[in-house]
Design a protein around this motif. Structure first.
Motif, PDB file in Angstrom:
ATOM      1  N   ALA A 122       0.634  -1.443  -0.069  1.00 26.46           N
ATOM      2  CA  ALA A 122       0.087   0.097  -0.057  1.00 26.46           C
ATOM      3  C   ALA A 122       1.234   1.351   0.122  1.00 26.46           C
ATOM      4  O   ALA A 122       0.646   1.858  -0.748  1.00 26.46           O
ATOM      5  CB  ALA A 122      -1.035  -0.045   1.347  1.00 26.46           C
ATOM      6  N   VAL A 123       1.770   1.225   0.800  1.00 24.66           N
ATOM      7  CA  VAL A 123       2.487   2.557   0.923  1.00 24.66           C
ATOM      8  C   VAL A 123       3.410   2.803  -0.397  1.00 24.66           C
ATOM      9  O   VAL A 123       3.803   3.777  -1.003  1.00 24.66           O
ATOM     10  CB  VAL A 123       4.114   2.312   1.675  1.00 24.66           C
ATOM     11  CG1 VAL A 123       4.959   3.321   1.706  1.00 24.66           C
ATOM     12  CG2 VAL A 123       3.760   2.364   3.310  1.00 24.66           C
TER      13      VAL A 123
ATOM     14  N   SER B 278       0.719   3.661  -3.240  1.00 24.85           N
ATOM     15  CA  SER B 278       0.928   5.734  -2.546  1.00 24.85           C
ATOM     16  C   SER B 278       1.569   6.126  -3.583  1.00 24.85           C
ATOM     17  O   SER B 278       1.355   7.221  -3.401  1.00 24.85           O
ATOM     18  CB  SER B 278       0.056   5.560  -1.441  1.00 24.85           C
ATOM     19  OG  SER B 278      -1.199   4.765  -0.718  1.00 24.85           O
ATOM     20  N   GLN B 279       3.316   6.219  -2.797  1.00 25.50           N
ATOM     21  CA  GLN B 279       4.418   6.654  -2.998  1.00 25.50           C
ATOM     22  C   GLN B 279       4.622   7.175  -4.265  1.00 25.50           C
ATOM     23  O   GLN B 279       4.142   7.688  -4.951  1.00 25.50           O
ATOM     24  CB  GLN B 279       5.458   6.644  -1.982  1.00 25.50           C
ATOM     25  CG  GLN B 279       5.388   6.445  -0.579  1.00 25.50           C
ATOM     26  CD  GLN B 279       5.578   7.981  -0.367  1.00 25.50           C
ATOM     27  OE1 GLN B 279       6.049   8.501  -1.254  1.00 25.50           O
ATOM     28  NE2 GLN B 279       4.287   8.207   0.298  1.00 25.50           N
TER      29      GLN B 279
ATOM     30  N   VAL C 291       2.234   6.876  -7.017  1.00 24.88           N
ATOM     31  CA  VAL C 291       1.076   8.134  -7.447  1.00 24.88           C
ATOM     32  C   VAL C 291       0.997   9.554  -6.405  1.00 24.88           C
ATOM     33  O   VAL C 291       1.147  10.527  -7.787  1.00 24.88           O
ATOM     34  CB  VAL C 291      -0.807   7.527  -6.767  1.00 24.88           C
ATOM     35  CG1 VAL C 291      -1.857   8.795  -7.187  1.00 24.88           C
ATOM     36  CG2 VAL C 291      -0.901   6.010  -7.153  1.00 24.88           C
ATOM     37  N   SER C 292       1.581   9.363  -5.394  1.00 24.41           N
ATOM     38  CA  SER C 292       1.525  10.486  -4.312  1.00 24.41           C
ATOM     39  C   SER C 292       3.646  11.741  -5.555  1.00 24.41           C
ATOM     40  O   SER C 292       2.985  12.746  -6.013  1.00 24.41           O
ATOM     41  CB  SER C 292       2.244  10.785  -3.492  1.00 24.41           C
ATOM     42  OG  SER C 292       2.222  11.309  -3.431  1.00 24.41           O
ATOM     43  N   ALA C 293       3.916  10.271  -5.813  1.00 25.65           N
ATOM     44  CA  ALA C 293       5.081  11.535  -6.632  1.00 25.65           C
ATOM     45  C   ALA C 293       4.895  11.861  -8.185  1.00 25.65           C
ATOM     46  O   ALA C 293       5.576  13.386  -8.313  1.00 25.65           O
ATOM     47  CB  ALA C 293       6.482   9.900  -6.477  1.00 25.65           C
TER      48      ALA C 293
ATOM     49  N   VAL D 164       1.918  12.709  -9.068  1.00 23.45           N
ATOM     50  CA  VAL D 164       0.969  14.079  -8.860  1.00 23.45           C
ATOM     51  C   VAL D 164       2.107  15.494  -8.249  1.00 23.45           C
ATOM     52  O   VAL D 164       2.584  16.429  -8.960  1.00 23.45           O
ATOM     53  CB  VAL D 164       0.552  14.064  -7.734  1.00 23.45           C
ATOM     54  CG1 VAL D 164      -0.314  15.154  -6.741  1.00 23.45           C
ATOM     55  CG2 VAL D 164      -0.579  13.352  -8.095  1.00 23.45           C
ATOM     56  N   ALA D 165       3.308  14.631  -7.335  1.00 24.86           N
ATOM     57  CA  ALA D 165       4.221  16.014  -6.462  1.00 24.86           C
ATOM     58  C   ALA D 165       4.676  16.544  -8.210  1.00 24.86           C
ATOM     59  O   ALA D 165       5.766  17.557  -8.267  1.00 24.86           O
ATOM     60  CB  ALA D 165       5.269  15.312  -6.386  1.00 24.86           C
TER      61      ALA D 165
ATOM     62  N   LEU E  70      13.113  11.723  -5.004  1.00 27.68           N
ATOM     63  CA  LEU E  70      14.109  10.523  -4.016  1.00 27.68           C
ATOM     64  C   LEU E  70      15.058  10.433  -3.983  1.00 27.68           C
ATOM     65  O   LEU E  70      15.704   9.954  -4.609  1.00 27.68           O
ATOM     66  CB  LEU E  70      13.944   9.245  -4.883  1.00 27.68           C
ATOM     67  CG  LEU E  70      13.414   7.496  -4.728  1.00 27.68           C
ATOM     68  CD1 LEU E  70      11.435   7.947  -3.358  1.00 27.68           C
ATOM     69  CD2 LEU E  70      13.499   6.509  -5.082  1.00 27.68           C
TER      70      LEU E  70
END
Lengths: 399, 395
Positions: free
Chosen positions: B139-140, B143-144, B146-148, B150-151, B170
């Motif tokens: 899960a982490v 999510s990371q 997808v989050s990255a 967007v960032a 990163l």
């Protein structure tokens, strides 16, 4: 059914137990010994400070900061410094460390130049738990660096600090470990292991007694003393074990669970009710299987080896759906499986009655199966066992 | 010529005696066949894949669907249920048998566009931490990812040197190298350890009846005759017979069980056999010690079972010894399997050279010494039973 006869048979069984040191040990020493030994093994619930080595070739402030952050996590203890990779590999081979972190030369320079700085993580995966914990800790620390780096980037572009933080991690994740908030090993395993101890000691003790009857030719005596009535016989034979292990179940639920800080979220009376059905089914199964052994030693030897397979087949540690169909079928025939699900749902998850009804029905079906199997075995043995003559052996109750 | 040698006569007699015993047939044939193959079958899939999960998409937007596609693409998860209310979340674990529930909040996409932080909530069923850990890790990761992505989209318009994107997103890249079972295969992990713990229990339990069973069956005189009253011939003749049975069991494990379930044998086979030989020898002599000390074979058997049954738990295989209280650590130390296992994992999983297992070999040799001390104790305690001929001569 005759209560007087049953009472006499229970007394007779008590005498047999008292006169047999082996059964006495199994019934009165082994449960406490194992509950203590196994229970205290998991008393800390989880591991902490896993031994990890370091090969820091960079020797800079940045590398030391990273390592300090890693060392500050709960699960990691950086306690071995190595000067080369072969030396660190030797540390793993000797099991001095469960893994090591390798920081190559140029780590700080790359961080300052905003380039990705690779580091090495070598894990000793011969045991999964420490390996997973090290991996998780290193990943979390490196993610922490990622958030800080992104945040600094946005701040450098005149973004407000609060906004910079949200921009750095636009989609965060919150993992809630339900029913075992700290995701620890003790809470996961201990409730089931405690009942497994009771299950196994009950089976070994009862099997020894039944096999002893056959070995000494007392089976027929027992049948005769019960007026050849199955209910009388089986109640007299298993009654003592049922009462004793019911008392042990109370002890486990009321003393051992609180002592080890294990939760009972559901209704305690329902838990006790389920335990009664489970113990009854187990004793009937136990009598049925034990009646195939002709010697006490034979019964003990075989039953002792069922502990690990019986536990693993219940699906507590490994998903039952991942097992072959035949194994799933066998698993469903063992009362321990529905009982463990029942304990999980009621004690750990605290669900309402309709949600554990299936397990109660499953246990009742197995109780019926055990009863029918024991009944037919009783009838078979009645016909097969040699008839008592004048030289019949005296029952144990006879002085 | 061999017939004149006491040890050989006892060895031959013991082989036959054991072969005729129903209990030995149970221990060396029926129990291993059933237990070993059941264990193999339980873990035959090896790795956990496609854990059933439920998704509660309260946003139903392009981004939430992208997130769900990432979940679908992960080998760890299999979306088996879509739920639509908070109440369903509570019951999903029990009613739908899922291992995790992923909750994507309302306005997930809108808030991302508005640069308001959003949070995906994951509820993992941690009644089993094997699943709990797996859910957490995957899960982490997802999510990371997808989050990255967007960032990056937010960074680009602000002006960023393309060569610095990855370093900003990163800064520390962890390159993992997994030694010993890199596949995270539970079959490779558990079956060797479990099968050998059962193997050593079988040998110990059988050996704990080696002498007292002869007294019980009044066959000890035959043993005395075969050895011509020489205790060392009795001891080593019996030892060789038990060793033959024990090594045969090793053969079943290594040559049948492992290939059938596709478990590879890493490491030097010579070092592996040395360790197994030593483990079996230690257990035989410890068992002999009990057998000579306790005339009542049931009591010897009880002690053998009590002592050996928790061997796997205390070995530190699944829960590390350093996390146990001192008393349990001490108990773990007095079980030979604990030390064998460390050596075994070094050789079998890490393929270390022989000199790395000297400490474990040394410890197993100490157990061998203990076995001989127990035997001496048995000799002192039951000498009248062990040397009946001398007594008869005296009469």
């Amino acid at each position: 059914m005759n209560l007087k006869i049953i009472w006499k048979l229970i007394q007779k069984e008590a005498l047999l137990v008292l006169n047999d040191k082996s059964i006495l040990l199994v019934l009165f020493v082994a449960p406490f010994l194992y509950l203590f030994l196994i229970g205290t093994t998991y008393i800390k619930k989880d591991e902490e400070k896993v031994s990890v080595g370091v090969v820091d070739m960079d020797h800079t402030k940045s590398s030391r900061t990273f390592l300090n952050k890693l060392n500050a996590t709960q699960k990691v203890d950086l306690n071995h410094a190595y000067y080369s990779l072969p030396e660190a590999n030797t540390g793993i081979s000797a099991f001095d460390v469960q893994g090591y972190v390798y920081i190559p030369y140029g780590f700080e320079k790359k961080l300052k130049r905003k380039e990705t700085a690779p580091i090495g993580l070598v894990l000793n995966n011969t045991r999964f738990l420490p390996s997973n914990d090290i991996n998780k800790a290193v990943t979390l620390v490196s993610l922490d660096y990622a958030m800080t780096s992104r945040e600094k980037f946005f701040e450098s572009k005149a973004t407000l600090p609060k906004l910079a933080r949200s921009n750095a991690d636009p989609i965060s994740v919150q993992v809630n470990s339900v029913y075992n908030p700290t995701n620890n090993y003790g809470d996961f395993l201990l409730p089931f292991v405690l009942f497994l101890i009771l299950h196994q000691t009950l089976l070994i003790g009862l099997s020894e007694s039944v096999a002893s009857d056959r070995e000494k030719g007392l089976m027929k005596v027992g049948f005769k003393d019960s007026n050849n009535n199955f209910i009388n016989y089986i109640s007299g034979k298993i009654g003592l074990y049922l009462l004793l292990f019911l008392a042990y179940s109370f002890f486990v639920l009321l003393v051992v669970f609180p002592f080890f800080d294990l939760p009972i979220h559901g209704n305690l009376m329902a838990l006790i009710g389920g335990s009664v059905i489970f113990l009854l089914a187990t004793t009937l199964y136990g009598w049925f299987f034990a009646s195939f052994f002709n010697t006490e030693t034979g019964a003990m030897e075989v039953i002792a080896f069922t502990s690990y397979p019986v536990f693993l087949i219940t699906g507590v540690t490994w998903s039952i759906n991942e097992m072959p169909l035949i194994v799933q079928f066998i698993s469903n025939l063992i009362p321990l499986r529905p009982f463990f699900i029942f304990v999980k749902k009621l004690a750990i998850m605290g669900v309402d009655a309709p949600l554990y009804l299936n397990e109660i029905i499953h246990l009742l079906i197995l109780l019926l199966v055990g009863y029918v199997a024991a009944y037919f075995r009783f009838r078979y043995l009645q016909k097969r066992e040699p008839k008592l003559g004048n030289n019949r052996r005296a029952p144990l109750s006879t002085p | 010529m061999l017939g004149n040698w006491g040890i050989y006569r006892v060895f031959k007699r013991e082989l036959l005696r054991l072969a005729q015993q129903k209990s030995v047939r149970n221990l060396f044939i029926i129990v291993p066949l059933l237990a070993f193959f059941l264990l193999g079958a339980i873990y035959y899939k090896g790795a956990l894949r496609e854990l059933p999960i439920a998704v509660y998409d309260n946003d139903n937007s392009t981004l939430s669907r992208t997130y769900i596609r990432f979940l679908e693409a992960s080998p760890t998860f299999k979306i088996t249920h879509y739920i639509s209310s908070d109440e369903d979340i509570e019951n999903a674990f029990v009613k739908n048998n899922v291992e995790a529930v992923f909750y994507i909040p309302k306005d997930f996409y809108k808030n991302v566009l508005k640069k308001i932080p959003v949070q995906v909530k994951i509820y993992s069923n941690s009644t089993n931490i094997v699943f709990g850990n797996l859910v957490y890790r995957s899960a982490v990761q997802i999510s990371q990812l997808v989050s990255a992505s967007v960032a990056i989209k937010r960074m680009a318009p602000l002006g960023i040197d393309p060569s610095k994107i990855s370093g900003t997103l990163l800064p520390i890249q962890v390159n993992s190298r997994v030694l010993g079972n890199p596949q995270y295969n539970y079959s490779y992990y558990l079956i060797p350890g479990l099968s050998i713990v059962l193997l050593q229990m079988i040998v110990f339990i059988a050996a704990s009846r080696a002498f007292n069973n002869e007294w019980k069956n009044n066959s000890f005189q035959g043993l005395v005759a075969a050895s011509k009253g020489n205790f060392l011939s009795m001891l080593f003749g019996k030892y060789l017979a038990f060793l033959t049975y024990g090594l045969s069991l090793c053969g079943i494990v290594l040559a049948v069980l492992f290939p059938v379930f596709g478990i590879p044998i890493y490491g030097n086979i010579g070092s592996l056999m040395t360790l197994l030989f030593l483990l079996i020898t230690v257990n035989i002599f410890l068992g002999f010690g009990l057998s000579l000390l306790f005339k009542n074979e049931l009591i010897a058997l009880d002690l053998a079972i009590f002592y050996n049954s928790p061997a796997f738990v205390f070995s530190g295989f699944t829960f590390p010894i350093w996390a146990m209280p001192w008393f349990n650590r001490a108990y773990a130390d007095i079980i030979p399997f604990t030390h064998f296992l460390t050596g075994f994992l070094k050789v079998y999983q890490l393929d270390t050279p022989l000199h790395f297992i000297w400490p474990e070999i040394g410890k197993l040799l100490v157990f061998l010494l203990v076995g001989f001390l127990l035997i001496l104790g048995g000799l002192a305690l039951n000498r009248k039973l062990i040397f009946p001929v001398k007594k008869m001569e005296a009469i």
